[in-house]
Design a protein around this motif. Structure first.
Motif, PDB file in Angstrom:
ATOM      1  N   GLU A   7       2.598 -35.405  16.499  1.00 18.10           N
ATOM      2  CA  GLU A   7       1.379 -34.590  16.543  1.00 18.10           C
ATOM      3  C   GLU A   7       0.938 -34.335  17.985  1.00 18.10           C
ATOM      4  OE1 GLU A   7      -1.421 -36.726  14.198  1.00 18.10           O
ATOM      5  OE2 GLU A   7      -0.251 -36.516  12.348  1.00 18.10           O
ATOM      6  N   CYS A   8       1.003 -35.363  18.826  1.00 18.01           N
ATOM      7  CA  CYS A   8       0.579 -35.191  20.225  1.00 18.01           C
ATOM      8  C   CYS A   8       1.570 -34.326  20.989  1.00 18.01           C
ATOM      9  CB  CYS A   8       0.412 -36.556  20.885  1.00 18.01           C
ATOM     10  SG  CYS A   8      -0.973 -37.514  20.221  1.00 18.01           S
ATOM     11  N   ALA A   9       2.845 -34.416  20.651  1.00 12.94           N
ATOM     12  CA  ALA A   9       3.828 -33.529  21.279  1.00 12.94           C
ATOM     13  C   ALA A   9       3.547 -32.083  20.896  1.00 12.94           C
ATOM     14  CB  ALA A   9       5.244 -33.944  20.863  1.00 12.94           C
ATOM     15  N   GLN A  10       3.252 -31.847  19.621  1.00 10.89           N
ATOM     16  CA  GLN A  10       2.911 -30.491  19.192  1.00 10.89           C
ATOM     17  C   GLN A  10       1.686 -29.972  19.938  1.00 10.89           C
ATOM     18  OE1 GLN A  10       2.434 -31.132  15.006  1.00 10.89           O
ATOM     19  NE2 GLN A  10       4.618 -30.931  14.547  1.00 10.89           N
ATOM     20  N   ASP A  11       0.693 -30.832  20.105  1.00  9.44           N
ATOM     21  CA  ASP A  11      -0.513 -30.435  20.842  1.00  9.44           C
ATOM     22  C   ASP A  11      -0.178 -30.071  22.285  1.00  9.44           C
ATOM     23  OD1 ASP A  11      -2.014 -30.868  18.602  1.00  9.44           O
ATOM     24  OD2 ASP A  11      -2.795 -32.819  19.240  1.00  9.44           O
ATOM     25  N   ALA A  12       0.753 -30.816  22.893  1.00 10.94           N
ATOM     26  CA  ALA A  12       1.119 -30.556  24.292  1.00 10.94           C
ATOM     27  C   ALA A  12       1.772 -29.184  24.436  1.00 10.94           C
ATOM     28  CB  ALA A  12       2.050 -31.654  24.797  1.00 10.94           C
ATOM     29  N   PHE A  13       2.643 -28.845  23.509  1.00 12.44           N
ATOM     30  CA  PHE A  13       3.300 -27.534  23.596  1.00 12.44           C
ATOM     31  C   PHE A  13       2.311 -26.414  23.299  1.00 12.44           C
ATOM     32  CE2 PHE A  13       7.112 -30.154  23.332  1.00 12.44           C
ATOM     33  CZ  PHE A  13       7.958 -29.510  24.225  1.00 12.44           C
ATOM     34  N   ALA A  14       1.380 -26.649  22.390  1.00 10.97           N
ATOM     35  CA  ALA A  14       0.338 -25.649  22.141  1.00 10.97           C
ATOM     36  C   ALA A  14      -0.512 -25.448  23.390  1.00 10.97           C
ATOM     37  CB  ALA A  14      -0.527 -26.087  20.952  1.00 10.97           C
ATOM     38  N   ARG A  15      -0.795 -26.546  24.077  1.00  7.72           N
ATOM     39  CA  ARG A  15      -1.568 -26.464  25.316  1.00  7.72           C
ATOM     40  C   ARG A  15      -0.799 -25.702  26.392  1.00  7.72           C
ATOM     41  NH1 ARG A  15      -6.470 -25.955  27.210  1.00  7.72           N
ATOM     42  NH2 ARG A  15      -6.890 -27.091  29.141  1.00  7.72           N
ATOM     43  N   ALA A  16       0.520 -25.897  26.428  1.00  2.00           N
ATOM     44  CA  ALA A  16       1.342 -25.179  27.410  1.00  2.00           C
ATOM     45  C   ALA A  16       1.265 -23.675  27.182  1.00  2.00           C
ATOM     46  CB  ALA A  16       2.794 -25.659  27.320  1.00  2.00           C
ATOM     47  N   LEU A  17       1.244 -23.257  25.918  1.00  6.43           N
ATOM     48  CA  LEU A  17       1.139 -21.826  25.621  1.00  6.43           C
ATOM     49  C   LEU A  17      -0.178 -21.246  26.126  1.00  6.43           C
ATOM     50  CD1 LEU A  17       2.623 -21.649  22.004  1.00  6.43           C
ATOM     51  CD2 LEU A  17       3.577 -20.582  24.058  1.00  6.43           C
ATOM     52  N   PRO A  71       8.453 -29.146  34.003  1.00 10.76           N
ATOM     53  CA  PRO A  71       7.836 -28.898  32.691  1.00 10.76           C
ATOM     54  C   PRO A  71       7.833 -30.141  31.794  1.00 10.76           C
ATOM     55  CG  PRO A  71       9.289 -27.087  33.286  1.00 10.76           C
ATOM     56  CD  PRO A  71       9.513 -28.165  34.297  1.00 10.76           C
ATOM     57  N   GLY A  72       8.925 -30.891  31.801  1.00  8.10           N
ATOM     58  CA  GLY A  72       8.994 -32.074  30.953  1.00  8.10           C
ATOM     59  C   GLY A  72       7.954 -33.106  31.320  1.00  8.10           C
ATOM     60  N   ALA A  73       7.743 -33.311  32.608  1.00 10.10           N
ATOM     61  CA  ALA A  73       6.733 -34.268  33.050  1.00 10.10           C
ATOM     62  C   ALA A  73       5.339 -33.800  32.667  1.00 10.10           C
ATOM     63  CB  ALA A  73       6.837 -34.459  34.571  1.00 10.10           C
ATOM     64  N   TRP A  74       5.069 -32.499  32.829  1.00 16.17           N
ATOM     65  CA  TRP A  74       3.761 -31.937  32.448  1.00 16.17           C
ATOM     66  C   TRP A  74       3.511 -32.151  30.965  1.00 16.17           C
ATOM     67  CZ3 TRP A  74       1.412 -28.602  29.169  1.00 16.17           C
ATOM     68  CH2 TRP A  74       0.201 -28.031  29.540  1.00 16.17           C
ATOM     69  N   LEU A  75       4.525 -31.865  30.145  1.00 16.99           N
ATOM     70  CA  LEU A  75       4.368 -31.989  28.699  1.00 16.99           C
ATOM     71  C   LEU A  75       4.182 -33.441  28.284  1.00 16.99           C
ATOM     72  CD1 LEU A  75       7.125 -29.412  27.773  1.00 16.99           C
ATOM     73  CD2 LEU A  75       4.717 -29.195  27.120  1.00 16.99           C
ATOM     74  N   THR A  76       4.954 -34.351  28.891  1.00 15.78           N
ATOM     75  CA  THR A  76       4.820 -35.770  28.549  1.00 15.78           C
ATOM     76  C   THR A  76       3.431 -36.284  28.905  1.00 15.78           C
ATOM     77  OG1 THR A  76       7.190 -36.145  28.870  1.00 15.78           O
ATOM     78  CG2 THR A  76       5.763 -38.077  28.942  1.00 15.78           C
ATOM     79  N   THR A  77       2.943 -35.925  30.083  1.00 15.80           N
ATOM     80  CA  THR A  77       1.620 -36.379  30.508  1.00 15.80           C
ATOM     81  C   THR A  77       0.526 -35.787  29.627  1.00 15.80           C
ATOM     82  OG1 THR A  77       2.387 -36.600  32.783  1.00 15.80           O
ATOM     83  CG2 THR A  77       0.008 -36.458  32.442  1.00 15.80           C
ATOM     84  N   THR A  78       0.652 -34.507  29.277  1.00 14.92           N
ATOM     85  CA  THR A  78      -0.336 -33.880  28.401  1.00 14.92           C
ATOM     86  C   THR A  78      -0.337 -34.546  27.026  1.00 14.92           C
ATOM     87  OG1 THR A  78      -0.060 -31.775  29.571  1.00 14.92           O
ATOM     88  CG2 THR A  78      -1.071 -31.688  27.377  1.00 14.92           C
ATOM     89  N   ALA A  79       0.848 -34.817  26.503  1.00 10.97           N
ATOM     90  CA  ALA A  79       0.942 -35.494  25.205  1.00 10.97           C
ATOM     91  C   ALA A  79       0.390 -36.909  25.292  1.00 10.97           C
ATOM     92  CB  ALA A  79       2.395 -35.524  24.740  1.00 10.97           C
ATOM     93  N   ARG A  80       0.657 -37.585  26.418  1.00 16.15           N
ATOM     94  CA  ARG A  80       0.122 -38.929  26.610  1.00 16.15           C
ATOM     95  C   ARG A  80      -1.402 -38.915  26.612  1.00 16.15           C
ATOM     96  NH1 ARG A  80      -0.172 -41.070  32.543  1.00 16.15           N
ATOM     97  NH2 ARG A  80      -1.577 -39.271  32.446  1.00 16.15           N
ATOM     98  N   ASN A  81      -1.965 -37.946  27.325  1.00 17.06           N
ATOM     99  CA  ASN A  81      -3.431 -37.864  27.391  1.00 17.06           C
ATOM    100  C   ASN A  81      -4.036 -37.612  26.003  1.00 17.06           C
ATOM    101  OD1 ASN A  81      -3.306 -38.284  30.128  1.00 17.06           O
ATOM    102  ND2 ASN A  81      -3.441 -36.106  30.653  1.00 17.06           N
ATOM    103  N   ARG A  82      -3.329 -36.794  25.225  1.00 19.24           N
ATOM    104  CA  ARG A  82      -3.796 -36.537  23.869  1.00 19.24           C
ATOM    105  C   ARG A  82      -3.747 -37.820  23.040  1.00 19.24           C
ATOM    106  NH1 ARG A  82      -7.225 -34.344  20.515  1.00 19.24           N
ATOM    107  NH2 ARG A  82      -6.321 -33.622  18.542  1.00 19.24           N
ATOM    108  N   ALA A  83      -2.663 -38.590  23.196  1.00 18.22           N
ATOM    109  CA  ALA A  83      -2.552 -39.855  22.468  1.00 18.22           C
ATOM    110  C   ALA A  83      -3.628 -40.846  22.909  1.00 18.22           C
ATOM    111  CB  ALA A  83      -1.164 -40.451  22.678  1.00 18.22           C
TER     112      ALA A  83
END
Length: 419
Positions: A39-49, A61-73
């Motif tokens: 769910e948090c990974a999905q949120d990260a990709f939605a945020r990227a869009l 990009p991978g680091a940005w997505l991981t950090t964004t997903a981490r923050n969501r978690a």
């Protein structure tokens, strides 16, 4: 959509293909919650869009997505206030500038992804669960997409995924690469899942399309990932080589109407020369490690086909010998059937038919449509039209793949004088 927006959207799509498994694997390691990670990974990709068209595509990009997903978690866990230890672990993950999504080493993202592959393919799970969970967590395919790929209702696939995750949790299956003494056995299980996935895409067992390209592409991508993460395992490279050599012939396997084109009739100019070259190079490097295994031998067989300029140039005696070797490394009735075909090409259809007869007598391939289909083709080549027609009818009754059915029907019409 503006050019900038289109480029950003394409970058997100590319990042999804490349980074989904990495992001999910990292979050599963530190949260232990598979659903939360997805769910948090999905949120990260939605945020990227939302962000990338406005702010530009990040350098990593991978680091940005991981950090964004981490923050969501972190936000999700903070609201529950029940996961203090995991919350601290999440907070300790490096930020986007410090984290390199391609870095290795202890705790690095590739290690997490390797742990995820082995966990998805744990022997405590059924084969169906392994395949479904691998697709869901490592490629990001939706439940509906996986259900369509394997021709089952979406609720059935959803239940299968839920049961697999519950099994991991309830059985305490560790999220790790197995210890050295278990690695050969467990690696074989992982490779088998990836090959099963590829085969279902390359030769669909049912449905209108002989080749389901999406499944082939996902299997190759996962095999490429595994081979890169385990360079000391020659069978991983052998499997990737095998997939690439088969996939290189994909464009010529069917005609414009979607009908199957036999190997000897394929337009070899449509084969992917780059894929063949890469597959042969991977195979050569794997064989140099001096530990040949079943996937390397199968890749060698595929290379014999792929490197023959004409069908008449195919080295059938070598292929028959390789199948003999494969029968020792991985004995199975299907291997023996393929060996019979190779022997028929090398020594004549009568020699192959004798081997097919032995297989039929054993009953090991009862209900397998390629057994009567092979017998039919050998009888046709021997001019025994009536017997061939009976065998083609038997094969038709056993196969559900429409492209194969059309091919068998054409052969039946030919030997029946209707072609």
């Amino acid at each position: 959509m503006s050019t900038v927006g289109a480029e950003a959207e394409a970058a997100v799509a590319d990042a999804f293909r490349q980074e989904w498994g990495r992001v999910v694997a990292t979050l599963i390691r530190v949260t232990g919650d598979w659903d939360l990670a997805e769910e948090c990974a999905q949120d990260a990709f939605a945020r990227a869009l939302e962000c990338w068209p406005r702010d530009g595509v990040p350098r990593r990009p991978g680091a940005w997505l991981t950090t964004t997903a981490r923050n969501r978690a972190v936000d999700r866990l903070r609201r529950t206030a029940t996961e203090a230890v995991r919350l601290r672990e999440l907070a300790a993950l490096p930020g986007p500038e410090a984290q390199d999504s391609g870095a290795g080493g202890p705790g690095g993202v590739p290690d997490d992804r390797l742990r995820l592959i082995f966990t998805c393919c744990h022997p405590a799970l059924s084969t169906e669960a392994r395949v479904a969970l691998t697709l869901r967590t490592l490629t990001g395919l939706t439940t509906a997409e996986i259900a369509r790929a394997f021709l089952v209702p979406e609720p059935t696939m959803a239940k299968r995924l839920v049961r697999a995750k519950q099994r991991i949790r309830n059985a305490g299956i560790p999220y790790r690469v197995p210890p050295a003494e278990l690695l050969p056995q467990r690696t074989a299980a992982v490779l088998a899942v990836l090959y099963l996935l590829f085969n279902e895409g390359y030769s669909a067992t049912a449905g209108a399309d002989l080749v389901r390209r999406g499944l082939c592409a996902e299997a190759i991508r996962l095999a490429r990932c595994l081979a890169g993460l385990m360079p000391e395992q020659p069978e991983a490279a052998g499997l990737l080589a095998l997939m690439l050599l088969h996939d290189a012939r994909r464009a010529a396997r069917t005609d414009d109407a979607g009908d199957l084109v036999p190997l000897e009739d394929q337009d070899r100019g449509r084969w992917d020369a780059g894929g063949i070259a890469e597959g042969v190079g991977l195979l050569d490097a794997a064989l140099q490690q001096g530990r040949p295994g079943p996937y390397q031998v199968q890749a060698a067989i595929a290379a014999c086909h792929a490197t023959a300029a004409r069908a008449a140039d195919t080295d059938w005696p070598q292929i028959a010998a390789l199948y003999g070797r494969l029968a020792v490394l991985a004995p199975s009735p299907v291997v023996e059937l393929n060996r019979a075909v190779a022997v028929a090409m090398a020594d004549g259809p009568a020699a192959g038919l004798a081997l097919v007869g032995s297989l039929e007598a054993s009953g090991a391939l009862s209900g397998y449509h390629l057994l009567p289909a092979t017998r039919a083709d050998l009888l046709r080549r021997l001019g025994r039209a009536g017997e061939a027609a009976d065998a083609y009818r038997e094969a038709l009754a056993l196969t559900a793949a429409e492209a194969e059915r059309r091919h068998l029907q054409r052969r039946l019409d030919e030997v029946s004088g209707r072609g």
